[in-house]
Structures are given as structure tokens and as C-alpha cells.
Write an enzyme that holds these catalytic residues in place. Sequence first.
Site, mmCIF file in Angstrom:
data_model
loop_
_atom_site.group_PDB
_atom_site.id
_atom_site.type_symbol
_atom_site.label_atom_id
_atom_site.label_comp_id
_atom_site.label_asym_id
_atom_site.label_seq_id
_atom_site.Cartn_x
_atom_site.Cartn_y
_atom_site.Cartn_z
ATOM 1 N N GLU A 1 -10.466 -8.619 -0.540
ATOM 2 C CA GLU A 1 -11.096 -8.169 -1.787
ATOM 3 C C GLU A 1 -12.017 -9.242 -2.369
ATOM 4 O OE1 GLU A 1 -8.352 -5.627 -4.318
ATOM 5 O OE2 GLU A 1 -6.992 -6.194 -2.706
ATOM 6 N N HIS B 1 -5.545 -8.410 -1.901
ATOM 7 C CA HIS B 1 -5.694 -8.927 -0.537
ATOM 8 C C HIS B 1 -6.864 -9.896 -0.466
ATOM 9 C CE1 HIS B 1 -4.043 -4.864 -0.560
ATOM 10 N NE2 HIS B 1 -3.344 -5.194 0.511
ATOM 11 N N SER C 1 0.810 -1.234 0.000
ATOM 12 C CA SER C 1 0.000 0.000 0.000
ATOM 13 C C SER C 1 0.835 1.272 0.000
ATOM 14 C CB SER C 1 -0.881 0.060 1.252
ATOM 15 O OG SER C 1 -1.816 -0.964 1.229
ATOM 16 N N ASN D 1 1.278 3.632 10.905
ATOM 17 C CA ASN D 1 0.491 4.202 12.015
ATOM 18 C C ASN D 1 0.783 3.378 13.261
ATOM 19 O OD1 ASN D 1 -1.147 2.227 10.262
ATOM 20 N ND2 ASN D 1 -2.171 2.115 12.244
HETATM 21 N N1 HPA Z 1 -4.005 -2.443 10.937
HETATM 22 C C1 HPA Z 1 -4.092 -3.319 9.924
HETATM 23 N N2 HPA Z 1 -3.528 -3.142 8.753
HETATM 24 C C2 HPA Z 1 -2.820 -2.010 8.567
HETATM 25 C C3 HPA Z 1 -2.677 -1.058 9.560
HETATM 26 C C4 HPA Z 1 -3.308 -1.285 10.822
HETATM 27 O O1 HPA Z 1 -3.235 -0.467 11.752
HETATM 28 N N3 HPA Z 1 -1.912 -0.053 9.063
HETATM 29 C C5 HPA Z 1 -1.603 -0.408 7.793
HETATM 30 N N4 HPA Z 1 -2.147 -1.606 7.485
#
Ligand code: HPA
Length: 283
Positions: free
Chosen positions: A88, A85, A32, A240
Amino acid sequence: MTDFSLAHFEEAASFVRGRTRHQPTIGLVLGSGLGELAQQVENTDLIPYGEIPHWPVSTVEGHAGELHIGELEGQVAMVMRGRTHYYEGHPMTRVTLPVRVMQLMGVHTIILTNAAGGLRSDMRAGQLMLIADHINMIGMGGANPLRGPNDESLGPRFPDMSQVYDPGLRAVARQVALDNGIPLAEGIYVSLAGPSFETPADLRFLRLMGADAVGMSTVPEAIVARHGGLRVLGVSGITNIARMETGPSTKTTHEEVLETGRVIVPRLIALLRGVLKALPAAK
Ligand code: HPA
């Protein structure tokens, strides 16, 4: 949902062979928002996923859906700009079909990248994490890509998973990170089916279970690659940090994942180019 097997893999591989001058030995899957490296491949033969028989086409923003085959740092590589994925809606045997095509084309080393949420308290958004091992949460629920009849010509019925992520490749990645001043954590990646993000309770559970990063990909591809005898390197871009407290200010969004991806991309490119350069050159 029909499962995909050797005949489908061969049809796809023979199509790809017919569209490229190259004989790739390295596979690279860019997750991604991480697809930019594909643009740096030289003498590229570009094939849109939609043209390849049976190849799954990604529907997710941030996944371009192009196969770039060409030269990169002395290697001949087959670079997937974007992946599909499980969430999907495809069967696992289709999600992992690109890995089978790589196997049939003679790829011996695959580098899997993804965007992931960081679970460990020392992790920061924007950081890279070398995958040391994984927890196959989707597979434990039954969705293993090797479910169904086993084709012995592709690999054994009960493949060993004691060392999925190649220690030699990991050592190379650590050294490249050190030489180039790229902060590189190392840890356990847990894969969930998605597409909903985790609840704070999910996240506390995953952390307790020993996971350092959470995502929605990579593990099925790694399992199929090991089944097929490929060496695997896995790198997560921590987009994140998982919020384990409940509350309205603790949302994770796909926009955030793509935004931090932009910070991660230059580091990831430097790391991957360094790794490719350090591997024995293709003849
Ligand atoms: N959780 C699941 N998949 C992810 C996350 C997440 O926080 N960040 C990027 N892909």
C-alpha cells in the site's frame, strides 16, 4: 519516506491508552476477509484506525480498519480488524507500528492471521494452516522492518529468529483443532511484497524453496513482535490453491480470496476462541 520510531509509537500508544478502559495483554490481527471475530469482543472500546496518530489505514477491500479492545474468552485483547500491507506504500516501520503499540501497551502474545494461497498438493481452499516457520522473501530483498537505527529499548540489533512461532502456542492450537474437529495443516509461510499475484513460474519456485503457503503480510509483524519479545502464533486461511500451470483458466482474484474467507471465518473463530480460552486467564 520517513521512517517511524519510538516517539511515533509512544504517541500512538498514549492515544490508544486514553481511549480504552482495558489493559490488553493479547494482540490479534485479523487478515483479509477474516475480521468477523472482532464483533464478538465484549465491552469493546472501538477506535477507527484513522483517529490514531501515525496508525496506517488500510485501503484494501475486506479490511475494515478498526481497533477493538475488550474481552474475549477470559482474555483482554486488542483486535485489529484489518491491517495495512507493504504494497500500500507505507514504510515497513509504519506497516508494523501497530505491533509496537501493542508492545508498549503491555501485550505479551500476538496472534497473526492472514489469507494465503496454498502451495502444497494436499491443501484445499477453505483449510487453516498453522504457521510453523516463515521465509522472509521481502526481507531478503532488503525490506526488513528492523532496517535502520536500532532502538535498544525496543529490542536487540540482531534478534534471534530460530523460533518465531511459539512451540507452546502451536501445541495449544493443535490440541484445540483436534478437540473441535477443525482440520489444521501446518507449514511454512512465504511472504512476498505483492500486490500482483504470482506467476505460475513464481509459484513453482516458491514450492521448490520449501514454502507451503504464500501471502503478502504477517512476516514483518512477526519479526517486529519477536524483536519486542512478544510470543507469536500465526494462522493462515488458505483461500485459494496456487495454480502452477500456465493458462487462461488459472487466474487468482481478490474476490475469490474474500469469498473463501467466508468459509474460513467460522473455523478460524472456533480455533482462535479455543486458543484464547486455553491460555491462562487475564487478571
Ligand atoms: N498469493 C498471494 N497472496 C495471497 C494469495 C495468493 O495466492 N491468496 C491470498 N493471499
